[in-house]
Enzyme design. Structure first.
Site, PDB file in Angstrom:
ATOM      1  N   SER A  32      10.022  10.884   2.490  1.00 56.28           N
ATOM      2  CA  SER A  32       9.713   9.894   3.524  1.00 56.28           C
ATOM      3  C   SER A  32       9.636  10.521   4.912  1.00 56.28           C
ATOM      4  CB  SER A  32      10.785   8.795   3.534  1.00 56.28           C
ATOM      5  OG  SER A  32      10.792   8.094   2.324  1.00 56.28           O
ATOM      6  N   HIS A  63       4.542   7.700   2.777  1.00 56.18           N
ATOM      7  CA  HIS A  63       4.128   8.527   1.643  1.00 56.18           C
ATOM      8  C   HIS A  63       2.609   8.411   1.503  1.00 56.18           C
ATOM      9  CE1 HIS A  63       8.200   9.319  -0.095  1.00 56.18           C
ATOM     10  NE2 HIS A  63       8.476   8.258   0.645  1.00 56.18           N
ATOM     11  N   HIS A  85       9.066   6.066  -6.392  1.00 55.76           N
ATOM     12  CA  HIS A  85      10.500   5.935  -6.633  1.00 55.76           C
ATOM     13  C   HIS A  85      10.712   4.966  -7.791  1.00 55.76           C
ATOM     14  CE1 HIS A  85       9.793   6.856  -2.390  1.00 55.76           C
ATOM     15  NE2 HIS A  85      10.965   7.463  -2.372  1.00 55.76           N
ATOM     16  N   TYR A  87      12.717   2.593  -7.922  1.00 57.11           N
ATOM     17  CA  TYR A  87      12.901   1.214  -7.458  1.00 57.11           C
ATOM     18  C   TYR A  87      11.578   0.478  -7.255  1.00 57.11           C
ATOM     19  CZ  TYR A  87      12.029   3.028  -2.691  1.00 57.11           C
ATOM     20  OH  TYR A  87      11.490   3.625  -1.588  1.00 57.11           O
ATOM     21  N   GLU A  88      10.462   1.209  -7.253  1.00 54.50           N
ATOM     22  CA  GLU A  88       9.157   0.563  -7.129  1.00 54.50           C
ATOM     23  C   GLU A  88       8.719  -0.088  -8.433  1.00 54.50           C
ATOM     24  OE1 GLU A  88       6.129   2.796  -4.758  1.00 54.50           O
ATOM     25  OE2 GLU A  88       7.694   4.343  -4.670  1.00 54.50           O
ATOM     26  N   ALA A 115      14.606  12.356   2.382  1.00 56.05           N
ATOM     27  CA  ALA A 115      15.465  11.812   3.429  1.00 56.05           C
ATOM     28  C   ALA A 115      16.733  11.295   2.762  1.00 56.05           C
ATOM     29  CB  ALA A 115      14.756  10.680   4.164  1.00 56.05           C
ATOM     30  N   MET A 213      17.396   7.949  -2.632  1.00 53.91           N
ATOM     31  CA  MET A 213      16.823   7.150  -3.721  1.00 53.91           C
ATOM     32  C   MET A 213      15.729   7.885  -4.485  1.00 53.91           C
ATOM     33  SD  MET A 213      16.574   3.507  -1.694  1.00 53.91           S
ATOM     34  CE  MET A 213      17.949   2.930  -0.675  1.00 53.91           C
ATOM     35  N   SER A 214      15.781   9.208  -4.491  1.00 53.83           N
ATOM     36  CA  SER A 214      14.714   9.970  -5.142  1.00 53.83           C
ATOM     37  C   SER A 214      15.255  11.311  -5.612  1.00 53.83           C
ATOM     38  CB  SER A 214      13.561  10.187  -4.145  1.00 53.83           C
ATOM     39  OG  SER A 214      13.995  11.001  -3.056  1.00 53.83           O
ATOM     40  N   ASN A 237      20.771   9.413   8.613  1.00 55.50           N
ATOM     41  CA  ASN A 237      21.780   8.444   9.056  1.00 55.50           C
ATOM     42  C   ASN A 237      23.106   8.777   8.384  1.00 55.50           C
ATOM     43  OD1 ASN A 237      20.052   7.164   6.659  1.00 55.50           O
ATOM     44  ND2 ASN A 237      22.164   6.433   6.452  1.00 55.50           N
ATOM     45  N   HIS A 249      14.799   1.420   6.743  1.00 55.92           N
ATOM     46  CA  HIS A 249      13.739   2.371   6.405  1.00 55.92           C
ATOM     47  C   HIS A 249      13.037   2.860   7.666  1.00 55.92           C
ATOM     48  CE1 HIS A 249      10.983   4.505   3.859  1.00 55.92           C
ATOM     49  NE2 HIS A 249       9.942   3.894   4.391  1.00 55.92           N
TER      50      HIS A 249
END
Length: 276
Positions: A32, A63, A85, A87-88, A115, A213-214, A237, A249
């Site tokens: 990201s 992306h 990802h 989650y998609e 990230a 998340m990846s 963060n 995000h």
């Protein structure tokens, strides 16, 4: 009758047609807000994921969804500008096919970027962290299902999943460039929700240093098919409950963009010194 599913060989054939004779040594996956590195690739050939059979199209802002082939740091590379990802809603095949395609076109090493949120207050936004190991908290594995023996064994080992020598070379490169590079364990969270404060505390107790998340699914697929893996997370963060900053995000993209210059210098330097 439905048409047969696309295979890595189908995508590799398109790449061979678009870039005849080109054999990348290193595959790079840009996370990201980190897609700018692809603009530095020399003699670039760019192929949209839409033109590569079976390549999933990212649905997340930041992306681009294209493969860029060319020279970077003196090395032939295949750079994935964006990823999908879990989650998609994509299945494991969406993770496996692009990485296996990189293997088929000649890649020996996979450099993963992402990230991530830091679980260590002394490693704050804007820092880079070399990934030394991972914890899979996504509740699934991209190798679930029938094994493809052409790519790897049914039960692959993940000892040294993140190549120690390549990680050491990354640290050596960072020191030479004056880049403060942390090292640590990356935890893969399914998402798309960010973690709760209690979950952040749990991940710290488990030994994680950053969470995202990846990245872990791609590492697993790469190791299964014999690619060496090295990775770097851009800390965007602090985990929820560890600081006062916003976690969103948009904030992730802003922080990733701010740190992108250091990451680009690090990757180019890493490639330039790869044979030393």
């Amino acid at each position: 009758m439905s048409s047969p599913a696309a295979t890595p060989a189908d995508a590799a054939k398109v790449i061979a047609e678009r870039a005849p004779g080109f054999k990348p040594r290193v595959g790079i996956v840009l996370g990201s807000g980190l897609g700018g590195l692809a603009d530095r690739i020399e003699d670039a050939v760019t192929i949209s994921y839409a033109d590569l059979p079976g390549f999933p199209r990212p649905g997340v802002h930041g992306h681009a969804g294209q493969l860029v082939l060319g020279k970077l740091g003196g090395e032939p590379v295949a750079c994935m500008q964006g990823r999908v990802h879990l989650y998609e809603g994509t299945g494991p095949a969406a993770i496996k096919l692009p990485i296996r395609t990189l293997k088929l076109v000649g890649c020996e090493t996979l450099f993963l970027t992402c990230a991530a949120g830091s679980l260590r207050t002394e490693v704050g936004p804007g820092r880079l962290m070399a990934i030394t190991d991972h914890i899979n908290m996504q509740g699934t594995n991209p190798l679930v299902g029938p094994n493809d023996d052409a790519f790897g064994p049914r039960f692959p080992s993940l000892t040294d999943a993140w190549h120690p020598d390549l990680t050491g070379h990354l640290a050596w490169t960072a020191e030479g460039l004056g880049i403060a590079l942390a090292t640590g364990v990356y935890a893969a969270w399914l998402g798309p929700t960010f973690e709760t404060p209690a979950e952040v505390r749990m991940l710290k107790l488990l030994g994680a240093d950053a969470v995202g998340m990846s990245t872990v699914p791609e590492c697993i697929v790469a190791r299964h098919c014999g690619l060496d893996v090295v990775g770097c997370a851009v800390i965007t963060n602090l985990g929820v409950g560890l600081g006062d900053g916003e976690v969103s995000h948009d904030q992730t993209l802003r922080a990733a963009n701010a740190a992108a210059a250091d990451l680009e210098r690090l990757i180019v330097g890493f490639l330039e010194g790869l044979d030393r």
